[in-house]
Design a protein around this motif. Structure first.
Motif, short mmCIF file in Angstrom:
data_model
loop_
_atom_site.label_atom_id
_atom_site.label_comp_id
_atom_site.label_asym_id
_atom_site.label_seq_id
_atom_site.Cartn_x
_atom_site.Cartn_y
_atom_site.Cartn_z
N ASP A 1 0.84 -1.21 0.00
CA ASP A 1 0.00 0.00 0.00
C ASP A 1 0.87 1.26 0.00
O ASP A 1 0.59 2.21 -0.72
CB ASP A 1 -0.95 0.01 1.20
CG ASP A 1 -2.05 -1.02 1.09
OD1 ASP A 1 -2.28 -1.57 -0.01
OD2 ASP A 1 -2.69 -1.30 2.14
N LYS A 2 1.94 1.24 0.79
CA LYS A 2 2.87 2.38 0.81
C LYS A 2 3.52 2.57 -0.55
O LYS A 2 3.67 3.70 -1.03
CB LYS A 2 3.93 2.19 1.89
CG LYS A 2 3.40 2.35 3.29
CD LYS A 2 4.49 2.13 4.32
CE LYS A 2 3.93 2.24 5.71
NZ LYS A 2 4.94 2.02 6.75
N LEU A 3 3.91 1.47 -1.17
CA LEU A 3 4.50 1.56 -2.50
C LEU A 3 3.50 2.09 -3.53
O LEU A 3 3.87 2.90 -4.39
CB LEU A 3 5.03 0.21 -2.96
CG LEU A 3 6.42 -0.15 -2.50
CD1 LEU A 3 6.75 -1.58 -2.87
CD2 LEU A 3 7.45 0.79 -3.08
N ASN A 4 2.27 1.66 -3.46
CA ASN A 4 1.26 2.15 -4.40
C ASN A 4 1.01 3.64 -4.24
O ASN A 4 0.81 4.35 -5.23
CB ASN A 4 -0.03 1.33 -4.28
CG ASN A 4 0.12 -0.04 -4.90
OD1 ASN A 4 0.84 -0.21 -5.88
ND2 ASN A 4 -0.53 -1.03 -4.33
N ILE A 5 1.05 4.13 -3.02
CA ILE A 5 0.93 5.57 -2.78
C ILE A 5 2.15 6.28 -3.39
O ILE A 5 2.03 7.31 -4.04
CB ILE A 5 0.79 5.88 -1.28
CG1 ILE A 5 -0.57 5.39 -0.78
CG2 ILE A 5 0.99 7.36 -0.99
CD1 ILE A 5 -0.73 5.37 0.72
N PHE A 6 3.31 5.70 -3.19
CA PHE A 6 4.54 6.25 -3.76
C PHE A 6 4.46 6.30 -5.28
O PHE A 6 4.78 7.31 -5.90
CB PHE A 6 5.74 5.39 -3.31
CG PHE A 6 7.03 5.74 -3.98
CD1 PHE A 6 7.75 6.86 -3.60
CD2 PHE A 6 7.54 4.94 -5.00
CE1 PHE A 6 8.95 7.18 -4.21
CE2 PHE A 6 8.74 5.25 -5.61
CZ PHE A 6 9.45 6.37 -5.22
N TYR A 7 4.01 5.20 -5.91
CA TYR A 7 3.88 5.17 -7.37
C TYR A 7 2.96 6.29 -7.84
O TYR A 7 3.28 7.00 -8.79
CB TYR A 7 3.28 3.85 -7.85
CG TYR A 7 4.12 2.61 -7.66
CD1 TYR A 7 5.49 2.60 -7.88
CD2 TYR A 7 3.51 1.43 -7.26
CE1 TYR A 7 6.23 1.45 -7.72
CE2 TYR A 7 4.25 0.26 -7.10
CZ TYR A 7 5.61 0.28 -7.33
OH TYR A 7 6.33 -0.86 -7.17
N SER A 8 1.84 6.45 -7.18
CA SER A 8 0.86 7.46 -7.59
C SER A 8 1.38 8.87 -7.38
O SER A 8 1.21 9.73 -8.24
CB SER A 8 -0.44 7.29 -6.80
OG SER A 8 -1.01 6.04 -7.09
N ALA A 9 2.00 9.11 -6.24
CA ALA A 9 2.49 10.46 -5.92
C ALA A 9 3.59 10.89 -6.87
O ALA A 9 3.68 12.06 -7.23
CB ALA A 9 2.98 10.50 -4.47
#
Length: 135
Positions: free
Chosen positions: A120-128
């Protein structure tokens, strides 16, 4: 794949985000692909744990369709479908993980929950950062 990347330069690749950043815009996205494979695995395990009596092949097929299928050509998609036919039954798989099925399920849930927090943290990182997973 992720471990290999990390071990190639532990100081430079001491976080998953640094690994993704290093691979962004390059043709070698091996570790990033490995992270997507972990997302597929987490989704398949989580789906199987939450759906009593669903066969592994069904859970992992749904996870495949929602995660990595879009990055595969028709040959790999066909190979995946073939691999799902060879997937062990739910009962056999869980028996191999331990005799006490309540403990097996509890431990798998702990593992997949911890993994999902990282994903989930990585997916937020990808999006940001607008890196997406463009594999």
């Amino acid at each position: 794949k992720v471990r290999t990347k990390h071990e190639s330069n532990p100081e430079a690749f001491n976080t998953l985000e640094k690994i993704v950043l290093a691979e962004a815009g390059t043709s070698d996205r091996t570790a990033t692909q490995g992270l997507l494979g972990l997302e597929f695995t987490a989704m398949g395990v989580n789906k199987n744990l939450s759906t009593a009596n669903e066969e592994l092949s069904a859970s992992f097929t749904i996870a495949y369709e929602r995660t990595i299928k879009q990055y595969h050509n028709f040959v790999v998609k066909a190979a995946f479908n073939l691999a799902m036919r060879a997937c062990p039954s739910r009962v056999d798989f869980y028996k191999k993980l331990g005799d006490n099925q309540d403990d097996v399920a509890a431990n798998l849930l702990i593992w997949v929950t911890a993994l999902q927090v990282l994903l989930d943290k990585l997916n937020i990182f990808y999006s940001a950062k607008d890196y997406g997973k463009g594999l």
